[in-house]
Design a protein around this motif. Structure first.
Motif, PDB file in Angstrom:
ATOM      1  N   GLY A 128       2.167  -0.900  24.200  1.00 26.68           N
ATOM      2  CA  GLY A 128       3.240  -0.441  25.064  1.00 26.68           C
ATOM      3  C   GLY A 128       3.303   0.829  25.658  1.00 26.68           C
ATOM      4  N   GLY A 129       2.153   1.623  25.613  1.00 29.02           N
ATOM      5  CA  GLY A 129       1.677   3.048  25.907  1.00 29.02           C
ATOM      6  C   GLY A 129       2.299   3.903  24.801  1.00 29.02           C
ATOM      7  N   ILE A 130       2.663   3.492  23.760  1.00 26.28           N
ATOM      8  CA  ILE A 130       3.155   4.470  22.522  1.00 26.28           C
ATOM      9  C   ILE A 130       2.094   4.292  21.496  1.00 26.28           C
ATOM     10  CG2 ILE A 130       4.790   4.980  21.030  1.00 26.28           C
ATOM     11  CD1 ILE A 130       6.952   4.026  23.111  1.00 26.28           C
ATOM     12  N   THR A 131       1.495   5.444  20.845  1.00 29.58           N
ATOM     13  CA  THR A 131       0.963   5.169  19.535  1.00 29.58           C
ATOM     14  C   THR A 131       1.686   5.193  18.366  1.00 29.58           C
ATOM     15  OG1 THR A 131      -1.017   6.118  20.830  1.00 29.58           O
ATOM     16  CG2 THR A 131      -1.319   6.218  18.438  1.00 29.58           C
ATOM     17  N   TYR A 132       1.240   4.273  17.426  1.00 28.47           N
ATOM     18  CA  TYR A 132       1.920   4.347  16.081  1.00 28.47           C
ATOM     19  C   TYR A 132       0.972   4.444  15.012  1.00 28.47           C
ATOM     20  CZ  TYR A 132       5.676   2.116  18.917  1.00 28.47           C
ATOM     21  OH  TYR A 132       6.527   1.590  19.974  1.00 28.47           O
ATOM     22  N   ILE A 133       1.318   5.289  13.915  1.00 26.65           N
ATOM     23  CA  ILE A 133       0.927   5.000  12.570  1.00 26.65           C
ATOM     24  C   ILE A 133       1.535   3.852  11.937  1.00 26.65           C
ATOM     25  CG2 ILE A 133       0.608   6.210  10.432  1.00 26.65           C
ATOM     26  CD1 ILE A 133      -1.233   7.600  12.421  1.00 26.65           C
ATOM     27  N   VAL A 134       0.574   3.070  11.493  1.00 31.56           N
ATOM     28  CA  VAL A 134       1.185   1.728  10.918  1.00 31.56           C
ATOM     29  C   VAL A 134       0.347   1.751   9.446  1.00 31.56           C
ATOM     30  CG1 VAL A 134       1.405  -0.940  10.936  1.00 31.56           C
ATOM     31  CG2 VAL A 134       1.393   0.713  13.303  1.00 31.56           C
ATOM     32  N   VAL A 135       1.481   1.680   8.433  1.00 32.69           N
ATOM     33  CA  VAL A 135       0.982   1.373   7.175  1.00 32.69           C
ATOM     34  C   VAL A 135       1.137  -0.358   6.707  1.00 32.69           C
ATOM     35  CG1 VAL A 135       1.459   1.835   4.753  1.00 32.69           C
ATOM     36  CG2 VAL A 135       1.423   3.588   6.394  1.00 32.69           C
ATOM     37  N   GLU A 136       0.383  -0.719   6.210  1.00 35.42           N
ATOM     38  CA  GLU A 136       0.533  -2.198   5.809  1.00 35.42           C
ATOM     39  C   GLU A 136       0.514  -2.214   4.228  1.00 35.42           C
ATOM     40  OE1 GLU A 136      -2.680  -5.895   5.969  1.00 35.42           O
ATOM     41  OE2 GLU A 136      -2.346  -4.715   7.682  1.00 35.42           O
ATOM     42  N   GLN A 137       1.117  -3.129   3.640  1.00 38.41           N
ATOM     43  CA  GLN A 137       1.076  -3.367   2.275  1.00 38.41           C
ATOM     44  C   GLN A 137       1.088  -4.856   1.849  1.00 38.41           C
ATOM     45  OE1 GLN A 137       0.329  -2.020  -0.436  1.00 38.41           O
ATOM     46  NE2 GLN A 137       1.093   0.284  -0.458  1.00 38.41           N
ATOM     47  N   HIS A 138       0.301  -5.394   0.978  1.00 36.32           N
ATOM     48  CA  HIS A 138       0.542  -6.930   0.373  1.00 36.32           C
ATOM     49  C   HIS A 138       1.047  -6.998  -0.727  1.00 36.32           C
ATOM     50  CE1 HIS A 138      -1.948  -8.034   3.824  1.00 36.32           C
ATOM     51  NE2 HIS A 138      -2.361  -6.958   3.730  1.00 36.32           N
ATOM     52  N   ILE A 139       1.952  -7.856  -1.203  1.00 33.18           N
ATOM     53  CA  ILE A 139       2.503  -8.217  -2.413  1.00 33.18           C
ATOM     54  C   ILE A 139       2.563  -9.507  -2.781  1.00 33.18           C
ATOM     55  CG2 ILE A 139       4.893  -8.043  -1.621  1.00 33.18           C
ATOM     56  CD1 ILE A 139       5.983  -6.700  -4.109  1.00 33.18           C
ATOM     57  N   SER A 140       2.610  -9.850  -3.923  1.00 34.84           N
ATOM     58  CA  SER A 140       2.594 -11.210  -4.483  1.00 34.84           C
ATOM     59  C   SER A 140       3.501 -11.162  -5.718  1.00 34.84           C
ATOM     60  CB  SER A 140       1.202 -11.644  -4.967  1.00 34.84           C
ATOM     61  OG  SER A 140       1.292 -12.862  -5.710  1.00 34.84           O
ATOM     62  N   THR A 141       4.500 -12.434  -5.348  1.00 35.93           N
ATOM     63  CA  THR A 141       5.597 -12.547  -6.348  1.00 35.93           C
ATOM     64  C   THR A 141       5.606 -14.003  -6.630  1.00 35.93           C
ATOM     65  OG1 THR A 141       7.500 -13.034  -5.017  1.00 35.93           O
ATOM     66  CG2 THR A 141       6.793 -10.715  -5.171  1.00 35.93           C
ATOM     67  N   HIS A 142       6.583 -14.504  -7.503  1.00 36.04           N
ATOM     68  CA  HIS A 142       6.506 -15.949  -7.954  1.00 36.04           C
ATOM     69  C   HIS A 142       7.257 -16.563  -6.612  1.00 36.04           C
ATOM     70  CE1 HIS A 142      10.721 -14.179  -9.097  1.00 36.04           C
ATOM     71  NE2 HIS A 142      11.216 -15.437  -8.359  1.00 36.04           N
ATOM     72  N   GLU A 143       7.841 -15.853  -5.617  1.00 36.57           N
ATOM     73  CA  GLU A 143       8.117 -16.748  -4.400  1.00 36.57           C
ATOM     74  C   GLU A 143       7.226 -16.623  -3.484  1.00 36.57           C
ATOM     75  OE1 GLU A 143      11.311 -17.899  -3.694  1.00 36.57           O
ATOM     76  OE2 GLU A 143      11.763 -17.589  -5.660  1.00 36.57           O
ATOM     77  N   GLY A 144       6.028 -16.143  -3.681  1.00 35.52           N
ATOM     78  CA  GLY A 144       4.901 -16.255  -2.641  1.00 35.52           C
ATOM     79  C   GLY A 144       4.494 -14.996  -2.432  1.00 35.52           C
ATOM     80  N   GLN A 145       3.657 -14.893  -1.113  1.00 38.06           N
ATOM     81  CA  GLN A 145       2.818 -13.638  -0.745  1.00 38.06           C
ATOM     82  C   GLN A 145       3.528 -13.226   0.325  1.00 38.06           C
ATOM     83  OE1 GLN A 145      -0.286 -12.613  -2.039  1.00 38.06           O
ATOM     84  NE2 GLN A 145      -0.299 -14.392  -3.632  1.00 38.06           N
TER      85      GLN A 145
END
Length: 202
Positions: A128-145
């Motif tokens: 959308g014409g804007i630059t973002y710094i995006v941080v991504e994390q993954h986590i696994s619990t007994h409720e799922g991913q």
């Protein structure tokens, strides 16, 4: 070369001094610009990671509860592998990018943040014409991913960098002119003193 030799020696000394000064100043400016950009990117990444931390902790401790909404202006998203997005305050255009499971999307570029030891993949995303710094994390619990994202707009940092670049250019021009003037004055004084010494001893 012949034309250069035909110039007055004071002018040749001044031009040579300016050449050396230009190389040194350009190198210093390039190093400063790189360091400023790296520091700004690292700061934006740290802020995005701090936005994500409470949601990571909440999911680890209470994976069966609906995540709380963040404060106004905080851009985060949490997606469950089974239930889709549980929380999303990202702009629609940015969400469309993140919803794509292909992490090699052409709009994703690895952020240049030297000397950082971070487990979170960090990307620069233009949407959308804007630059973002995006941080991504993954986590696994007994409720799922779960996959979590936090985004920070680089607009403020980009404006700061642009202002610093302009100041740096002005400072370089002033320093270059001042160095040239000093080289000319010193070379003229040196030859004046040398001529005076010759007139007294010859």
């Amino acid at each position: 070369m012949r034309r250069l030799r035909a110039l007055p020696i004071q002018l040749r000394i001044t031009l040579g001094s300016l050449l050396v000064a230009g190389i040194v100043l350009a190198g210093v400016a390039a190093l400063m610009a790189f360091q400023i950009r790296a520091t700004t990117a690292a700061s934006e990444q740290t802020l995005a990671e701090s936005d994500l931390d409470p949601f990571l902790s909440d999911l680890q401790n209470n994976p069966d509860e609906t995540p709380d909404k963040p404060a106004s202006g905080i851009l985060v998203a949490i997606r469950s592998e089974s239930d889709g997005f549980l929380l999303n305050t990202l702009p629609d255009e940015l969400q469309a990018h993140l919803a794509d499971r292909d992490l090699h999307d052409r709009d994703f570029v690895q952020a240049i943040v030297p000397d950082r030891d971070s487990e979170a993949p960090t990307r620069r995303v233009t949407s959308g014409g804007i630059t973002y710094i995006v941080v991504e994390q993954h986590i696994s619990t007994h409720e799922g991913q779960f996959t979590l994202w936090a985004a920070r707009s680089t607009t403020s940092g980009d404006l700061t960098i642009s202002a610093l670049d302009r100041s740096l250019v002005v400072g370089l021009v002033v320093a270059f002119l001042a160095f040239g003037a000093a080289a000319w004055i010193l070379s003229s004084l040196s030859f004046g003193l040398f001529a005076d010494w010759l007139s007294r001893h010859c």
